[in-house]
Motif scaffolding. Sequence first.
Motif, PDB file in Angstrom:
ATOM      1  N   PHE A 259      42.549  33.371  48.278  1.00 19.13           N
ATOM      2  CA  PHE A 259      43.716  34.212  47.962  1.00 19.13           C
ATOM      3  C   PHE A 259      44.306  33.817  46.611  1.00 19.13           C
ATOM      4  O   PHE A 259      44.645  34.686  45.799  1.00 19.13           O
ATOM      5  CB  PHE A 259      44.791  34.096  49.051  1.00 19.13           C
ATOM      6  N   ILE A 260      44.405  32.528  46.353  1.00 19.09           N
ATOM      7  CA  ILE A 260      44.907  32.070  45.059  1.00 19.09           C
ATOM      8  C   ILE A 260      44.000  32.568  43.934  1.00 19.09           C
ATOM      9  O   ILE A 260      44.465  32.983  42.869  1.00 19.09           O
ATOM     10  CB  ILE A 260      45.003  30.529  45.032  1.00 19.09           C
ATOM     11  N   ALA A 261      42.692  32.542  44.176  1.00 15.22           N
ATOM     12  CA  ALA A 261      41.732  33.029  43.176  1.00 15.22           C
ATOM     13  C   ALA A 261      41.951  34.508  42.885  1.00 15.22           C
ATOM     14  O   ALA A 261      41.828  34.952  41.732  1.00 15.22           O
ATOM     15  CB  ALA A 261      40.303  32.785  43.660  1.00 15.22           C
ATOM     16  N   LEU A 262      42.280  35.285  43.921  1.00 11.40           N
ATOM     17  CA  LEU A 262      42.557  36.710  43.725  1.00 11.40           C
ATOM     18  C   LEU A 262      43.788  36.892  42.839  1.00 11.40           C
ATOM     19  O   LEU A 262      43.790  37.723  41.922  1.00 11.40           O
ATOM     20  CB  LEU A 262      42.778  37.401  45.070  1.00 11.40           C
ATOM     21  N   VAL A 263      44.828  36.120  43.097  1.00 14.04           N
ATOM     22  CA  VAL A 263      46.055  36.200  42.302  1.00 14.04           C
ATOM     23  C   VAL A 263      45.761  35.923  40.832  1.00 14.04           C
ATOM     24  O   VAL A 263      46.294  36.585  39.942  1.00 14.04           O
ATOM     25  CB  VAL A 263      47.109  35.194  42.833  1.00 14.04           C
ATOM     26  N   GLN A 264      44.876  34.974  40.572  1.00 14.96           N
ATOM     27  CA  GLN A 264      44.567  34.578  39.201  1.00 14.96           C
ATOM     28  C   GLN A 264      43.471  35.433  38.555  1.00 14.96           C
ATOM     29  O   GLN A 264      43.260  35.340  37.347  1.00 14.96           O
ATOM     30  CB  GLN A 264      44.137  33.109  39.174  1.00 14.96           C
ATOM     31  N   SER A 265      42.807  36.257  39.353  1.00 10.07           N
ATOM     32  CA  SER A 265      41.699  37.075  38.846  1.00 10.07           C
ATOM     33  C   SER A 265      42.199  38.229  37.978  1.00 10.07           C
ATOM     34  O   SER A 265      43.399  38.522  37.917  1.00 10.07           O
ATOM     35  CB  SER A 265      40.899  37.644  40.016  1.00 10.07           C
ATOM     36  N   ALA A 266      41.264  38.904  37.326  1.00 10.08           N
ATOM     37  CA  ALA A 266      41.611  40.055  36.494  1.00 10.08           C
ATOM     38  C   ALA A 266      42.284  41.144  37.332  1.00 10.08           C
ATOM     39  O   ALA A 266      43.254  41.782  36.885  1.00 10.08           O
ATOM     40  CB  ALA A 266      40.352  40.598  35.820  1.00 10.08           C
ATOM     41  N   GLU A 267      41.793  41.360  38.544  1.00 11.17           N
ATOM     42  CA  GLU A 267      42.378  42.367  39.426  1.00 11.17           C
ATOM     43  C   GLU A 267      43.799  41.975  39.821  1.00 11.17           C
ATOM     44  O   GLU A 267      44.715  42.791  39.819  1.00 11.17           O
ATOM     45  CB  GLU A 267      41.516  42.541  40.683  1.00 11.17           C
ATOM     46  N   GLY A 268      43.974  40.696  40.168  1.00 12.95           N
ATOM     47  CA  GLY A 268      45.301  40.217  40.539  1.00 12.95           C
ATOM     48  C   GLY A 268      46.285  40.323  39.386  1.00 12.95           C
ATOM     49  O   GLY A 268      47.430  40.759  39.554  1.00 12.95           O
ATOM     50  N   GLN A 269      45.825  39.950  38.199  1.00 20.86           N
ATOM     51  CA  GLN A 269      46.681  40.022  37.017  1.00 20.86           C
ATOM     52  C   GLN A 269      47.043  41.458  36.662  1.00 20.86           C
ATOM     53  O   GLN A 269      48.135  41.735  36.167  1.00 20.86           O
ATOM     54  CB  GLN A 269      45.983  39.354  35.832  1.00 20.86           C
ATOM     55  N   LYS A 270      46.144  42.378  36.958  1.00 17.10           N
ATOM     56  CA  LYS A 270      46.423  43.793  36.704  1.00 17.10           C
ATOM     57  C   LYS A 270      47.556  44.285  37.600  1.00 17.10           C
ATOM     58  O   LYS A 270      48.475  44.977  37.140  1.00 17.10           O
ATOM     59  CB  LYS A 270      45.159  44.620  36.956  1.00 17.10           C
ATOM     60  N   VAL A 271      47.493  43.916  38.886  1.00 21.46           N
ATOM     61  CA  VAL A 271      48.545  44.307  39.828  1.00 21.46           C
ATOM     62  C   VAL A 271      49.887  43.715  39.400  1.00 21.46           C
ATOM     63  O   VAL A 271      50.924  44.390  39.420  1.00 21.46           O
ATOM     64  CB  VAL A 271      48.188  43.843  41.260  1.00 21.46           C
ATOM     65  N   LEU A 272      49.880  42.461  38.992  1.00 22.15           N
ATOM     66  CA  LEU A 272      51.111  41.789  38.575  1.00 22.15           C
ATOM     67  C   LEU A 272      51.665  42.382  37.276  1.00 22.15           C
ATOM     68  O   LEU A 272      52.876  42.545  37.121  1.00 22.15           O
ATOM     69  CB  LEU A 272      50.846  40.289  38.413  1.00 22.15           C
TER      70      LEU A 272
END
Length: 280
Positions: A259-272
Amino acid sequence: MTRTARRTHRTHRMPQVAGAVAVALLALSACSSSDDSSSAKSDASASDSASASDKLSGEVIVFAAASLKESFTTLGKEFEEAHPGTKVTFNFGGSDTLAASITSGAPADVFASASPKTMKIVTDAGDASGTPATFVRNQLAIATLPGNPDKIASLKDLTNPDLKVVLCDKTVPCGAAAQKALEASKLELTPVSYEEDVKSALNKVVLKEADASVVYKTDVKAADDKVQGVDFPESAKAVNDYPITLLEESENVDTSKAFIALVQSAEGQKVLAEAGFLKP
């Protein structure tokens, strides 16, 4: 979480065969067959074990700053869809309150704070696993009533005694940042109330119980047309870094790390980024 593969060994009985030569041949054949079968079963078991260890499952309990509610809820749903059998449970609130809960033994796997200061409470207590990493930043804005009827255009305007202004409590990151911006501007402001987290401060304006509040840009954006946002230059001197970490007492390490990896991923960063957060 370690999973142990269990193997079942079966024993085959050989039939009695007349003649010494026949018995020897049959015994040799059975031994060879048993070895092949055992090897095949061992390989299959090892494969199944590896597959099981790669598959994420179980619950991840995430303690996260209130300002992350919308974006993390979205990422939680994406994570569950990508990994059937997992569940992400959130506890949103003021970072100081969450940190205190963690150090008091509240069950949690991941902590995402709105400031390094509140994260330090957890790391100093030895409750963080590894070094927390900054994954986004956030900047303040003024939330006013829709249409900005009081014509608020600056931080100084909030010092007008006729205005009902709400701030986050000084112990939470949004309140500490607001205080820092006020000090940088050499302004003094006495709010009608201090709120426990940024969502509570914003909600006072949404409910028209206050004329304005100093919150994050992300919260103004999340409120849509329920408030109007006003930027102010002093906010650049009070930008908050948001760190995230795996917790030492996590009972679901692999899934929590994912889950932490998702937050830091390109997809996660896009959502943020779409929520209004700044790059780390």
